[in-house]
Write a protein that holds these residues in place. Structure first.
Motif, short mmCIF file in Angstrom:
data_model
loop_
_atom_site.label_atom_id
_atom_site.label_comp_id
_atom_site.label_asym_id
_atom_site.label_seq_id
_atom_site.Cartn_x
_atom_site.Cartn_y
_atom_site.Cartn_z
N SER A 3 5.52 7.58 4.32
CA SER A 3 4.76 7.70 3.08
C SER A 3 5.63 7.62 1.83
N MET A 4 5.23 6.74 0.88
CA MET A 4 5.89 6.70 -0.41
C MET A 4 5.54 7.95 -1.22
N GLY A 5 4.34 8.46 -1.05
CA GLY A 5 3.97 9.70 -1.74
C GLY A 5 4.87 10.85 -1.35
N ARG A 6 5.20 10.94 -0.07
CA ARG A 6 6.10 12.01 0.39
C ARG A 6 7.52 11.78 -0.10
N ALA A 25 0.85 -1.19 0.00
CA ALA A 25 0.00 0.00 0.00
C ALA A 25 0.88 1.23 0.00
N PHE A 26 0.95 1.89 -1.15
CA PHE A 26 1.76 3.10 -1.31
C PHE A 26 0.82 4.27 -1.59
N ASP A 27 0.85 5.29 -0.72
CA ASP A 27 0.00 6.46 -0.97
C ASP A 27 0.58 7.68 -0.28
N GLY A 28 -0.24 8.73 -0.17
CA GLY A 28 0.22 9.97 0.43
C GLY A 28 0.38 9.84 1.93
N LEU A 29 -0.68 9.45 2.60
CA LEU A 29 -0.59 9.19 4.03
C LEU A 29 -1.88 8.58 4.53
N GLY A 30 -1.77 7.90 5.66
CA GLY A 30 -2.91 7.35 6.39
C GLY A 30 -2.51 7.19 7.83
N TYR A 31 -3.47 7.35 8.72
CA TYR A 31 -3.18 7.33 10.15
C TYR A 31 -2.82 5.93 10.61
N GLY A 32 -1.65 5.80 11.24
CA GLY A 32 -1.20 4.50 11.73
C GLY A 32 -1.52 4.32 13.20
N VAL A 82 -0.32 5.91 -5.21
CA VAL A 82 0.96 5.88 -5.93
C VAL A 82 0.88 4.91 -7.10
N PHE A 83 0.03 3.89 -7.00
CA PHE A 83 -0.05 2.90 -8.08
C PHE A 83 -0.98 3.36 -9.22
N GLN A 84 -1.34 4.63 -9.23
CA GLN A 84 -1.90 5.24 -10.44
C GLN A 84 -0.78 5.57 -11.42
N ASN A 85 0.43 5.58 -10.94
CA ASN A 85 1.62 5.83 -11.75
C ASN A 85 1.86 4.61 -12.64
N LEU A 86 1.57 4.74 -13.93
CA LEU A 86 1.63 3.59 -14.83
C LEU A 86 3.05 3.07 -15.03
N LEU A 87 4.03 3.95 -14.99
CA LEU A 87 5.41 3.48 -15.14
C LEU A 87 5.79 2.59 -13.97
N GLY A 129 2.27 5.11 4.82
CA GLY A 129 2.06 5.34 3.40
C GLY A 129 3.02 4.61 2.47
N GLY A 130 3.99 3.89 3.05
CA GLY A 130 4.89 3.07 2.25
C GLY A 130 4.94 1.70 2.88
N GLU A 131 3.84 0.91 2.77
CA GLU A 131 3.59 -0.23 3.64
C GLU A 131 3.63 -1.57 2.92
N PHE A 132 4.21 -2.55 3.60
CA PHE A 132 4.12 -3.96 3.21
C PHE A 132 3.34 -4.66 4.32
N LEU A 133 2.22 -5.24 3.97
CA LEU A 133 1.35 -5.88 4.94
C LEU A 133 1.15 -7.34 4.58
N VAL A 134 0.95 -8.17 5.58
CA VAL A 134 0.36 -9.49 5.37
C VAL A 134 -1.10 -9.31 5.76
N ALA A 135 -1.99 -9.42 4.78
CA ALA A 135 -3.37 -8.99 5.03
C ALA A 135 -4.39 -9.92 4.42
N GLY A 136 -5.45 -10.12 5.15
CA GLY A 136 -6.69 -10.69 4.65
C GLY A 136 -7.77 -9.64 4.88
N LEU A 137 -9.04 -10.03 4.74
CA LEU A 137 -10.10 -9.07 4.98
C LEU A 137 -10.26 -8.77 6.47
N ALA A 138 -10.09 -9.76 7.32
CA ALA A 138 -10.40 -9.58 8.73
C ALA A 138 -9.24 -9.00 9.54
N GLY A 139 -8.04 -8.95 8.99
CA GLY A 139 -6.93 -8.44 9.77
C GLY A 139 -5.68 -8.26 8.94
#
Length: 774
Positions: A615-618, A517-524, A724-729, A531-541
């Motif tokens: 944040s990867m956006g930053r 998940a790469f974006d501008g920012l989100g509250y941790g 950030v993944f709107q960046n096609l390159l 905003g520059g995150e690697f997660l092990v994720a399912g829907l519930a956690g």
């Protein structure tokens, strides 16, 4: 011959798309008797006749429905044989639990266009021509079932000719709810400056004259007002920018037809499909000027647009006419026009006539309006193409409120309140998720009111009282504050978990996956801004297993608007406080540099200190400022967008960026990338090479990080989400590297990867927790 009777229930988008006329015609052709009607669940049918014709009927019902119908399910059962001899359309009913779906607004069909341009047709030149195959739907619906009385067309009494078409099963307008003509339907009106709505003269002709004279025109569309100017008229476009307070963000351009679009941009088959499809979004296309891409269809002489339309941008947002009024206007103009949302920057699109005259009066020189009310404001959708598939940037008109099917049903109704930027909300009832139209950035009263009005409208349309309300963890988001006041079970969802859950729901997957998940920012949860995150994720956690090394944001939100501040923070760390004085970014900001660096060094999470961000956006902002792209921005993500466009796709080198740690806990040192960029620039490496090396490095970080997680957790599916993944390159190179390493990669194709898709993720998480998923 023995007779057979069958009761049929059809659910999905089957109202307002010509489904009842289709059923009527099919049954009568097969010599069957019975009834068809609309109700709160969809379409009900009883069909009676010989066994073979009944089987043919059922097969055609499922296999050859009207083009605009979206069938979710067909259920059948035995019915008593009554001996009926005719087939009829029954009056609509509305009682019980509503499950009927409303169609999105649909672009003008070819049959209506032929009538529009036929001088012998009674609707020749009529700006509100429509039929069961096209026209307004969602934006005029007040309630279900979808009948004229429940739309904003209720105030227009059909004339005898329209009524005859409406009741004739052989007519294309049989039970077309918005049917009308010049004798009985809505009418255009031109309101000029100081005219007070003087009706003298043809409104369309007056509008064309104003545009050709360099004016700015407000045009009432399906879901709100647009602001228009001739795309080639630099003074007009510059005036529009100045009055709208939109300094740099690109404008969309409406081309008259596909050939005109090809004279502006490269159009591949997937982009052509989008441009000409029933949704008619704005499609981001590569401009012809300076491109070396081979064309499948050679254009005639290229058209030019004014520099102020999309300053310094290799891409152009193009859309084709989707209402009869657009067709008439563009044909009369004979050239493309800018068509942008009718609002002042940061406000939602204006859709009420009285508000338009007040709020747009200082922007538009005149108004081309009409008397058909818009019930719900809906902005244009924006889409680009990635590897032949849709990549939504903004999902709104033409797509909403078409539901997204969930792999598993929610036990209780869910309302997800979304994020702050690019805001949408989402309702879930059973296995249907309905993501709202684009609201805008939820930062002021007008957008908050649009959000709350939209929630009430959707609750009414889908007959839903939410029992679970999901929200972002950020305590200052207006959507979070609103959610906390609701009488329901509350579920807080971490922003980046919602991004990955959105990608999972978009792909009907449950996880677990490696989520990037790469974006501008989100509250941790730790109080920093992720905003520059690697997660092990399912829907519930989820579990956070990797991230960019946090750095300070000097000035907080000011560092978002002024990317050079992020450059100062990163460079100070990269050079241990001894930043080379020959770096241009330092020279350009020398007077403020020391103060900003001192602020950054205070660091930490205390309220008086600058927030820390991963944040990867930053990081993109910092590198763009170091590369001289932009020290300050006028719209969200501008520096990163312009930095992407510097890149030369032919370059395959990448900066090294060693990941520190293992697949259970690692960090990505963004400072190493910033220093590598700075050193290349000091060595006079061309900026296009620098930009590409950076993009390639980030793509390798994605692949290397996912490989580490796979080694530790055995996961081989990756979900990519975040703005950030709107960046096609970056997206293209990351997907290629991941696939080369044997990963299955999930990307977005039904909802945006940006915060416009967060509400779907929140809803999916809330539903999973309510089910008790592991």
């Amino acid at each position: 011959m023995s007779r057979r009777a069958v009761a049929v229930r059809v659910e999905g988008i089957v109202q307002g798309v010509g489904f009842r006329p289709f059923v009527y015609g099919l049954a009568t052709r097969l010599g069957l008797a019975g009834v068809v009607g609309n109700d709160e669940r969809g379409v009900f049918i009883e069909v009676e006749g010989g066994s073979a014709p009944v089987e043919q009927f059922l097969a055609a019902l499922a296999g050859d429905p009207p083009p605009l119908a979206v069938i979710e399910r067909i259920s059948t059962g035995p019915a008593p044989v009554t001996g009926r001899r005719t087939f009829v359309i029954a009056p609509s009913t509305a009682c019980g639990d509503r499950r009927a779906l409303v169609s999105p607004d649909v672009a003008t069909c070819d049959a209506c266009l032929r009538e529009l341009t036929d001088p012998a047709d009674r609707r020749h030149g009529y700006a509100f021509i429509n039929c069961t195959g096209c026209g307004p739907r969602f934006t005029i619906v007040r309630d279900v079932p979808y009948d004229r009385a429940n739309t904003t067309m209720a105030g227009f009494r059909m004339c005898a000719d329209c009524a005859r078409e409406y009741h004739d099963p052989a007519d294309r307008r049989f039970h077309a709810q918005p049917v009308c003509c010049p004798a009985c339907g809505p009418r255009l009106r031109f309101v000029g400056s100081g005219s007070g709505g003087d009706p003298a003269g043809d409104p369309l002709a007056r509008a064309v004259r104003l545009l050709r004279a360099g004016g700015v025109l407000a045009v009432k569309g399906l879901g709100g007002y647009h602001l228009a100017a001739l795309a080639a008229d630099e003074p007009a476009v510059a005036a529009l920018r100045s009055r709208k307070h939109r300094e740099d963000k690109p404008f969309a351009v409406m081309a008259g037809d596909l050939d005109e679009a090809r004279r502006l941009c490269v159009v591949d088959p997937a982009e052509e499909r989008l441009l000409t499809g029933p949704a008619r979004p704005v499609v981001l296309l590569r401009r012809l000027q300076g491109t070396s891409v081979a064309l499948s269809v050679a254009p005639s002489v290229a058209l030019s647009v004014a520099p102020s339309v999309a300053p310094g941008n290799r891409w152009l947002g193009v859309l084709l006419p989707y209402t009869p009024l657009h067709h008439l206007l563009l044909r009369a103009l004979g050239q493309p026009a800018v068509l942008t949302s009718g609002n002042v920057s940061d406000e939602p699109i204006v859709y009420r006539d009285e508000d338009a005259l007040e709020r747009l009066g200082g922007i538009a020189d005149a108004f081309l309006t009409h008397d058909r009310p818009i019930h719900i404001r809906t902005d244009d959708s924006v889409v680009r193409v990635f590897r032949g598939r849709d990549l939504p940037i903004r999902r709104s008109r033409g797509y909403v409120p078409q539901p997204l099917a969930l792999a598993r049903a929610a036990p209780r109704p869910v309302l997800a309140c979304g994020a702050e930027l690019k805001h949408t909300f989402c309702l879930v009832k059973g296995d249907r998720a309905v993501v709202s139209h684009h609201i805008g950035d939820l930062e002021n009263y007008e957008t908050l009111r649009s959000f709350t009005e939209g929630v009430e409208h959707f609750r009414r349309l889908f007959d839903m009282t939410p029992e679970v309300v999901a929200h972002d963890l950020h305590p200052e988001y207006l959507s979070t504050k609103w959610a906390l006041d609701q009488d329901a079970d509350l579920v807080g969802v971490q922003h980046h978990h919602a991004h990955i859950a959105s990608c999972l729901a978009d792909n009907a997957a449950a996880g677990p996956v490696v989520g990037v998940a790469f974006d501008g920012l989100g509250y941790g949860p730790d109080g920093t801004l992720w905003g520059g995150e690697f997660l092990v994720a399912g829907l519930a956690g989820f579990e956070r297993v990797g991230h960019l090394t946090p750095v300070p944001m000097p000035g907080g939100a000011t560092a978002i608007r002024q990317p050079w501040r992020m450059a100062a923070a990163y460079l100070d760390l990269a050079y241990d406080g001894d930043v080379p004085e020959d770096l241009e970014v330092l020279r350009r900001n020398a007077e403020r540099w020391a103060a900003v660096v001192a602020l950054a060094r205070r660091g930490g999470n205390a309220p008086v200190n600058p927030p820390l961000t991963s944040s990867m956006g930053r990081l993109f902002d910092a590198v763009a400022a170091v590369a001289g792209v932009r020290d300050a921005i006028t719209y969200e993500g501008q520096a990163a967008v312009e930095f992407e466009q510097l890149a030369d796709p032919a370059v395959d080198e990448a900066y090294p960026c060693g990941i520190a740690g293992t697949g259970t806990r690692f960090t990505v040192p963004g400072v190493a990338l910033v220093r590598a960029v700075a050193e290349d620039l000091r060595a006079r490496v061309p900026r296009d090479v620098v930009a590409t090396r950076f993009h390639n490095a980030v793509a390798r970080v994605v692949a290397d990080g996912c490989a580490l997680v796979r080694e530790a957790r055995g996961l081989s599916t990756v979900a990519l989400s975040g703005g950030v993944f709107q960046n096609l390159l970056l997206l293209g190179r990351a997907v290629t590297l991941l696939e080369e390493r044997g990963f299955t990669v999930l990307t977005h194709h039904r909802v945006p990867p940006n915060d416009g898709g967060v509400s779907l993720g929140q809803a999916a998480v809330a539903a999973a927790l309510d089910r008790g998923d592991p």
